[in-house]
Scaffold this active site. Structure first.
Site, PDB file in Angstrom:
ATOM      1  N   LEU A  17       2.529   1.690   3.099  1.00 36.04           N
ATOM      2  CA  LEU A  17       1.089   1.624   3.268  1.00 36.04           C
ATOM      3  C   LEU A  17       0.459   2.094   1.966  1.00 36.04           C
ATOM      4  CD1 LEU A  17       0.605   3.207   6.834  1.00 36.04           C
ATOM      5  CD2 LEU A  17       0.691   0.780   6.236  1.00 36.04           C
ATOM      6  N   ASP A  18      -0.657   1.479   1.582  1.00 38.10           N
ATOM      7  CA  ASP A  18      -1.357   1.901   0.373  1.00 38.10           C
ATOM      8  C   ASP A  18      -1.782   3.357   0.493  1.00 38.10           C
ATOM      9  OD1 ASP A  18      -1.042  -0.583  -0.683  1.00 38.10           O
ATOM     10  OD2 ASP A  18      -3.120  -1.224  -0.416  1.00 38.10           O
ATOM     11  N   VAL A  19      -2.080   3.960  -0.649  1.00 37.21           N
ATOM     12  CA  VAL A  19      -2.402   5.381  -0.669  1.00 37.21           C
ATOM     13  C   VAL A  19      -3.610   5.702   0.197  1.00 37.21           C
ATOM     14  CG1 VAL A  19      -3.849   5.192  -2.748  1.00 37.21           C
ATOM     15  CG2 VAL A  19      -2.733   7.368  -2.202  1.00 37.21           C
TER      16      VAL A  19
END
Length: 240
Positions: A100-102
């Protein structure tokens, strides 16, 4: 398994530390002090270090409620890795199942079972992923049809990514996608002119993020959940 390796596999000891505690006479096998790291531990042997019985950690499967600001990577970066949120032994062996993106929050799976992980993330096993998407602008009336037809993304060989969505309100939708990643979701909406303000993963295959699991908290998956994820991936793969 060699005794020195057994010590490392069942505790936080490094290989050099294992050799040291062996030489100090702190390790027993079936009640006998053993100082040789090459000693072979047999099935059923009782290994103790300083009087505490050790056992192999084995394969682990967890769900984690990922907070924003953490990365799904163990590499050095400007953001802390999600693995650091786990209070488990030998967490350096663990990997996230996908990423998952930050700034994306919600369900992320964590394991040290490489075969199980690859069955879930393999491109041929299009496992359903459900996201709650919050947008900057209200969506048009025909957005459902646009997503069913597929949104083409530049730099992806003009590959059309399809998804199904359910409106929650004018700026929030629940989106189900199989072959895309969270940054694909953001790019799909941006391609239509609707920037994503927040993205939250709610479900992967049959596993739903626990409602009472707070950001940064985790728990072990049940045997049913582990088997269900592998089974759902197998079923998805048969449709190719």
């Amino acid at each position: 398994m060699r005794l020195d390796k057994y010590l490392c596999e069942s505790s936080d000891l490094t290989r050099s530390q294992a050799r040291s505690v062996l030489l100090d006479g702190d390790v027993t096998v079936n009640g006998e002090v053993i100082k040789r790291g090459t000693h072979e531990v047999q099935e059923g042997d009782e290994v103790q270090w300083e009087g505490e019985t050790l056992s192999l950690i084995g394969l682990r499967y967890l769900m984690l409620n990922k907070p924003a600001g953490h990365e799904c990577s163990n590499r050095n970066s400007q953001h802390p890795p999600v693995i650091d949120l786990l209070d488990v032994d030998k967490r350096d062996r663990l990997q996230t199942v996908g990423r998952l993106d930050v700034d994306t929050t919600g369900l992320i799976l964590v394991t040290d079972d490489g075969k199980w992980m690859h069955r879930i993330i393999s491109p041929r096993n299009r496992c359903d992923k459900v996201y709650l998407v919050t947008l900057a602008e209200p969506l048009p009336d025909n957005v459902e049809n646009l997503f069913k037809q597929g949104i083409e993304l530049e730099g992806e060989a003009q590959r059309g990514l399809s998804a199904s969505l359910v409106r929650i309100d004018e700026r929030s939708i629940r989106l189900t996608i199989q072959d895309g990643k969270d940054f694909h979701i953001k790019r799909m909406f941006e391609a239509l002119g609707y920037p994503v303000l927040a993205l939250h993963c709610e479900r992967i295959g049959p596993v739903v993020l626990d409602a009472d699991l707070q950001p940064g908290e985790s728990r072990y998956l049940t045997a049913t959940e582990v088997a269900g994820l592998a089974h759902s991936s197998d079923e998805a793969g048969t449709g190719d």
